[in-house]
Design a protein around this motif. Structure first.
Motif, PDB file in Angstrom:
ATOM      1  N   GLY B  74       0.985  -1.002  -0.140  1.00  0.00           N
ATOM      2  CA  GLY B  74       0.193  -0.237   0.107  1.00  0.00           C
ATOM      3  C   GLY B  74       0.982   1.175  -0.358  1.00  0.00           C
ATOM      4  O   GLY B  74       0.829   2.265  -1.044  1.00  0.00           O
ATOM      5  N   TYR B  75       1.856   2.020   0.688  1.00  0.00           N
ATOM      6  CA  TYR B  75       2.437   2.568   0.862  1.00  0.00           C
ATOM      7  C   TYR B  75       3.765   2.610  -0.326  1.00  0.00           C
ATOM      8  O   TYR B  75       3.762   3.120  -1.038  1.00  0.00           O
ATOM      9  N   THR B  76       4.018   1.300  -1.112  1.00  0.00           N
ATOM     10  CA  THR B  76       5.111   2.137  -1.764  1.00  0.00           C
ATOM     11  C   THR B  76       3.913   1.763  -3.433  1.00  0.00           C
ATOM     12  O   THR B  76       4.450   3.596  -4.061  1.00  0.00           O
ATOM     13  N   GLY B 153      -3.875  12.181   1.023  1.00  0.00           N
ATOM     14  CA  GLY B 153      -3.694  13.157  -0.612  1.00  0.00           C
ATOM     15  C   GLY B 153      -3.244  12.051  -1.799  1.00  0.00           C
ATOM     16  O   GLY B 153      -3.089  12.315  -2.757  1.00  0.00           O
ATOM     17  N   ILE B 154      -3.749  10.419  -2.121  1.00  0.00           N
ATOM     18  CA  ILE B 154      -3.532   9.687  -2.432  1.00  0.00           C
ATOM     19  C   ILE B 154      -4.684   9.850  -3.254  1.00  0.00           C
ATOM     20  O   ILE B 154      -5.787   9.948  -3.458  1.00  0.00           O
ATOM     21  N   PRO B 155      -3.862   9.490  -5.041  1.00  0.00           N
ATOM     22  CA  PRO B 155      -5.197   9.840  -6.267  1.00  0.00           C
ATOM     23  C   PRO B 155      -6.140   8.909  -6.173  1.00  0.00           C
ATOM     24  O   PRO B 155      -5.421   7.547  -5.734  1.00  0.00           O
ATOM     25  N   LYS B 156      -7.057   9.146  -6.408  1.00  0.00           N
ATOM     26  CA  LYS B 156      -8.316   7.578  -6.221  1.00  0.00           C
ATOM     27  C   LYS B 156      -8.399   7.442  -7.817  1.00  0.00           C
ATOM     28  O   LYS B 156      -9.017   7.690  -8.434  1.00  0.00           O
ATOM     29  N   TYR B 157      -7.711   6.159  -7.567  1.00  0.00           N
ATOM     30  CA  TYR B 157      -7.177   5.238  -9.027  1.00  0.00           C
ATOM     31  C   TYR B 157      -7.986   3.984  -9.217  1.00  0.00           C
ATOM     32  O   TYR B 157      -8.911   3.792  -9.555  1.00  0.00           O
ATOM     33  N   THR B 158      -8.458   3.716  -7.644  1.00  0.00           N
ATOM     34  CA  THR B 158      -8.836   2.057  -7.705  1.00  0.00           C
ATOM     35  C   THR B 158     -10.556   2.148  -8.665  1.00  0.00           C
ATOM     36  O   THR B 158     -11.064   2.982  -7.491  1.00  0.00           O
ATOM     37  N   GLY B 222      -3.143  -4.038  -1.182  1.00  0.00           N
ATOM     38  CA  GLY B 222      -2.345  -2.814  -0.475  1.00  0.00           C
ATOM     39  C   GLY B 222      -2.693  -1.511  -1.141  1.00  0.00           C
ATOM     40  O   GLY B 222      -2.854  -0.532  -0.994  1.00  0.00           O
ATOM     41  N   GLY B 223      -1.993  -1.784  -1.964  1.00  0.00           N
ATOM     42  CA  GLY B 223      -2.323  -1.218  -3.606  1.00  0.00           C
ATOM     43  C   GLY B 223      -3.344  -0.375  -3.505  1.00  0.00           C
ATOM     44  O   GLY B 223      -3.881   1.005  -4.085  1.00  0.00           O
ATOM     45  N   LEU B 224      -4.450  -1.142  -4.224  1.00  0.00           N
ATOM     46  CA  LEU B 224      -6.035  -1.007  -4.302  1.00  0.00           C
ATOM     47  C   LEU B 224      -6.388  -0.891  -3.073  1.00  0.00           C
ATOM     48  O   LEU B 224      -6.758   0.723  -3.569  1.00  0.00           O
ATOM     49  N   TYR B 225      -6.259  -0.839  -2.519  1.00  0.00           N
ATOM     50  CA  TYR B 225      -6.741   0.080  -1.012  1.00  0.00           C
ATOM     51  C   TYR B 225      -5.996   1.070  -0.540  1.00  0.00           C
ATOM     52  O   TYR B 225      -7.267   2.642  -0.107  1.00  0.00           O
ATOM     53  N   ALA B 226      -4.903   1.664  -0.525  1.00  0.00           N
ATOM     54  CA  ALA B 226      -4.520   2.895  -0.544  1.00  0.00           C
ATOM     55  C   ALA B 226      -5.324   3.693  -1.936  1.00  0.00           C
ATOM     56  O   ALA B 226      -5.271   4.835  -1.517  1.00  0.00           O
ATOM     57  N   HIS B 227      -5.161   3.138  -3.070  1.00  0.00           N
ATOM     58  CA  HIS B 227      -5.889   4.340  -4.597  1.00  0.00           C
ATOM     59  C   HIS B 227      -7.754   4.665  -3.465  1.00  0.00           C
ATOM     60  O   HIS B 227      -8.312   4.644  -4.184  1.00  0.00           O
ATOM     61  N   HIS B 228      -7.399   3.490  -2.808  1.00  0.00           N
ATOM     62  CA  HIS B 228      -9.658   3.516  -2.572  1.00  0.00           C
ATOM     63  C   HIS B 228     -10.141   4.588  -1.454  1.00  0.00           C
ATOM     64  O   HIS B 228     -10.950   5.553  -1.431  1.00  0.00           O
ATOM     65  N   LYS B 229      -9.592   4.265  -0.480  1.00  0.00           N
ATOM     66  CA  LYS B 229      -9.342   5.033   0.236  1.00  0.00           C
ATOM     67  C   LYS B 229      -8.867   6.470   0.831  1.00  0.00           C
ATOM     68  O   LYS B 229      -9.164   7.855   1.143  1.00  0.00           O
ATOM     69  N   GLN B 230      -7.888   6.783  -0.425  1.00  0.00           N
ATOM     70  CA  GLN B 230      -6.949   7.777  -0.414  1.00  0.00           C
ATOM     71  C   GLN B 230      -6.088   8.437   1.020  1.00  0.00           C
ATOM     72  O   GLN B 230      -5.881   9.353   0.962  1.00  0.00           O
ATOM     73  N   PHE B 231      -6.348   7.297   1.484  1.00  0.00           N
ATOM     74  CA  PHE B 231      -5.589   7.689   2.727  1.00  0.00           C
ATOM     75  C   PHE B 231      -5.006   6.643   4.115  1.00  0.00           C
ATOM     76  O   PHE B 231      -5.790   5.807   3.688  1.00  0.00           O
TER      77      PHE B 231
END
Lengths: 264, 311
Positions: B74-76, B153-158, B222-231
Motif C-alpha cells: 500500500g505505502y509503496t 492525498g493519494i489519488p483515487k485510481y481504484t 494494499g495498493g488498491l486499498y491505498a488508492h481507494h481510501k486515499q489515505f
C-alpha cells in the motif's frame, strides 16, 4: 563386485550424551535385500534417518552410489535415488490415493510453475505423462479401484502398500522400509513378503528392511545386520544370524529354536 | 477443479469486471457511492483472503503477517503514484504503482519467509506477527510516508474494474498453481512435511514460494486499498487486520479457494450491515464468528473433497 550402492563407514550420531548409533559400518549392494534388526531402541530407525538425511551423523561417513551424502537434505537424497516408508504410516491424508502417488512424481516432472500458470501444451503433455505413470503404478499394485478414495480411509494393509508404491514413484535405486509388517495379520504378512520380493525383482532395486517380525526377516532377507544399543553386533546370512550366540542372547531369545520372537 | 478452459474463465471474469465497472462508475447511473465503496472493500478482502489461503490453507503454514505485506504494498504503491503525479492526474501510472507495491511486498515475503522456515506452527505465527508489527512501527516513524499522522492525498485510481479484475487474476493464479503436479507439493507440505521431503519435494522452496506469492498479492491488495481510501495510516495495518484475514481463511475452510472467497465477502458485508446497531456492532460480529466456528468448525463451505482429489 563393484562399489556398493550404499556404504556406511563408522557412522555415528549422538544426541547429547546418548550415542544412538555408534560406528555403524555396513554396505548394501545393487539389487540386494538386506535386513536390519535389533531390540527396541537399538537405533534402527535412527540409522534410517541417517541414511535418508533426516539426521546428520556426528562422525563417520555415508556414501550413496559413490557420492558422499553427508550434508544433503532428504529431498536431495530422494533425487539421488533413496526412497523410504515410515514406521508409523505417513501418507498425505487429505489427498486421494491417486494424488498421493502423483505428489511423489514431483522430481521427475519436467513442467514447472510457469507451465502450471500458463496451462499451455507443455503443461498438458506433462500432466498426461504423470497421470499415465501413476495409473500404471496403481494397476501394477492393484490399487486402481481405490484411486479416488482418501488415503486415510484405506484399510491398514492397503495403506502400507500405498506407502511403498508412493516411494516407488520417486524411481529409487534403494528402498528403505521401516517395519512394514507392523500391525499386520499373518495373511497380510505373507502378501507383504511377496510384494517386497516382487518390487525388488521388477524394479531391480536394493531394499533395506527394518523389521521385528522374524518370519518376514528370515524369510526374505539375503543378509542381515543386527544392532544393539547402537552398535552392530553381527552381520551375515539369515542362517548365520540365527546361530550367532550374541544375537540369540541380545534379541532373538525364543526365536533361536526356530519359533518367532515374542514381539513378532 | 479441472482447468481446461480456465484461461477463458479468467478473461471472462476480467471482462465482466471491466463492464460492471464502466456502468457502476458512470455518473448517469448515479450509483450510491457508499455501496460502490463497499463493493471495492469486498474485492480487496477477496484478494487478501485468497492469497493468505495459499500460505495458511494450502501450504499449512501459519502466517499472522498479512497486514504487514499489505502495508508494504500500500505505502509503496501510494508513494509511486504521488511521485508520478502529485495531483493524481496520471492514471496510467496506476498499474506501475500496483506492480511496484506487489513486488516490494513479495521481497518482504522472501525476507520473512527464509528465516521463519525453520519454525513451525505457533513459533512461525509469532515471528510473522512480529514482522507485521515491525512494519507498522517502522512506518509510524517514517516522515516520508506521513509517520503517525498518515499519508494523505493519494489519488483515487481504484475502480470496481481494477479491484475485481485483479481479484479474478488472484483466484486464477492460486487455483492454477495448486491444481497441478507442481502445486500438489504445497498440499504435500501441508499434509506431512517429513513425508513430503522424503518424496523428493523441496519443502523449503515450496514454503518460500507460498510466502512470496501470497505476499505479492497482499501487496497488490494494499495498493488498491491505498488508492481507494486515499489515505493510509499505520493503525490500519495492525495485527487485528491480519487476524481479520486469518478468520476469513479459517471460516472459508482452509485450502478451499471458493469457500475462502465467499467468507471474505460475508465477513466484509457483515460488519457493514450491522452499522445500524452501532454500539453492539462488534459484539454481534464476534458472537456470529464464535457461533459459526462452533457450528461449522471445518469451515462454512467445506464439503467432502471430490473424487480424484483436487479441490
Amino acid at each position: 563386485m563393484s562399489a556398493p550402492l550404499l556404504q556406511l563407514d563408522a557412522a555415528t550420531i549422538q544426541f547429547g550424551g546418548l550415542t544412538a548409533v555408534s560406528a555403524f559400518t555396513t554396505a548394501v549392494a545393487d539389487n540386494e535385500l538386506v535386513g536390519l534388526i535389533g531390540p527396541n531402541g537399538a537405533g534402527k530407525t535412527t540409522a534410517f534417518n541417517l541414511i535418508t538425511g533426516v539426521y546428520q551423523p556426528t562422525s563417520g561417513s555415508i556414501r550413496f552410489a559413490g557420492q558422499p551424502t553427508v550434508g544433503l537434505k532428504p529431498n536431495q537424497l530422494t533425487r539421488l535415488g533413496i526412497a523410504r516408508t515410515f514406521q508409523n504410516i505417513r501418507l498425505f491424508h487429505s489427498m486421494s490415493v491417486f494424488d498421493n502417488i502423483r505428489a511423489a512424481t514431483q522430481l521427475h516432472r519436467r513442467h514447472g510453475i510457469l507451465d502450471a500458470l500458463w496451462r499451455g501444451r507443455a503443461h498438458r503433455a506433462g500432466e498426461r505423462e504423470v497421470e499415465a505413470r501413476v495409473m500404471e503404478l496403481l494397476e501394477i499394485f492393484s490399487l486402481d479401484k481405490q484411486r479416488g478414495e482418501l488415503a486415510k480411509s484405506l484399510p491398514y494393509g492397503d495403506q502400507r502398500r500405498l506407502e511403498i508404491v508412493r516411494a516407488l514413484a520417486t524411481k529409487p535405486r534403494l528402498l528403505l522400509l521401516d517395519e512394514p509388517a507392523a500391525g499386520m495379520n499373518p495373511t497380510e504378512k505373507d502378501d507383504l513378503m511377496r510384494l517386497i520380493r516382487f518390487v525388488k525383482d521388477r524394479y531391480q532395486i536394493a531394499v533395506l528392511l527394518v523389521e521385528h517380525d522374524m518370519k518376514v526377516v528370515m524369510g526374505i532377507c539375503e543378509r542381515i545386520a543386527v544392532l544393539e544399543y547402537g552398535r552392530k553386533i553381527a552381520e551375515g546370512s539369515p542362517q548365520e544370524i540365527q546361530r550367532h550366540p550374541q544375537v540369540i542372547e541380545a534379541y532373538l531369545g525364543a526365536a533361536a529354536s526356530g519359533k518367532e520372537s515374542p514381539d513378532a | 477443479m479441472s482447468l481446461p478452459g480456465a484461461k477463458r474463465w479468467l478473461l471472462l471474469g476480467i471482462a465482466l469486471a471491466a463492464v460492471a465497472s464502466h456502468f457502476a462508475h458512470s455518473p448517469e447511473l448515479g450509483l450510491n457511492r457508499y455501496y460502490l465503496g463497499v463493493a471495492v472493500d469486498v474485492g480487496i478482502a477477496i484478494i487478501l483472503a485468497v492469497s493468505l489461503n495459499l500460505i495458511n490453507g494450502h501450504t499449512g503454514q501459519f502466517s499472522l503477517g498479512h497486514a504487514g505485506f499489505m502495508a508494504v504494498g500500500g505505502y509503496t504503491a501510494a508513494k509511486i503514484s504521488l511521485l508520478i503525479s502529485p495531483a493524481g492526474e496520471a492514471a496510467w501510472g496506476f498499474p506501475l504503482a500496483l506492480l511496484g507495491g506487489g513486488l516490494l511486498a513479495a521481497l518482504a515475503g522472501l525476507l520473512v519467509g527464509i528465516p521463519s522456515l525453520r519454525l513451525r506452527g505457533d513459533y512461525l505465527a509469532i515471528v510473522t506477527l512480529g514482522f507485521g508489527e515491525i512494519i507498522r512501527v517502522a512506518v509510524q516513524n517514517m516522515e516520508s510516508v506521513g509517520a503517525a499522522s498518515g499519508l494523505k492525498g493519494i489519488p483515487k485510481y481504484t475502480t470496481l474494474g481494477w479491484t475485481f479484475g485483479l481479484a479474478a487474476i488472484t483466484i486464477y493464479v492460486i487455483t492454477a498453481l495448486v491444481n497441478s503436479t507442481y502445486g500438489r507439493g504445497f498440499i504435500a507440505v501441508h499434509d506431512d512435511e517429513v513425508a513430503a521431503e522424503s518424496m523428493g519435494i523441496p519443502t523449503t522452496r515450496y514454503k518460500v514460494t507460498a510466502f512470496v506469492t501470497g505476499a505479492f498479492f497482499a501487496g497488490i491488495a494494499g495498493g488498491l486499498y491505498a488508492h481507494h481510501k486515499q489515505f493510509l495510516s499505520p493503525t490500519g495495518f495492525d495485527f487485528l487486520k491480519s487476524i481479520d484475514i486469518v478468520v476469513m481463511v479459517i471460516l472459508g475452510g482452509m485450502g478451499r479457494t471458493a469457500g475462502v472467497a465467499a467468507a471474505a465477502v460475508i465477513l466484509t458485508l457483515l460488519p457493514e450491515s450491522l452499522r445500524a446497531f452501532s454500539e453492539y456492532r462488534m459484539i454481534i460480529y464476534s458472537l456470529l464468528i464464535i457461533l459459526l466456528m462452533m457450528l461449522r468448525p471445518q469451515g462454512l463451505f467445506t464439503f467432502q473433497r471430490k473424487q480424484g482429489g483436487a479441490s
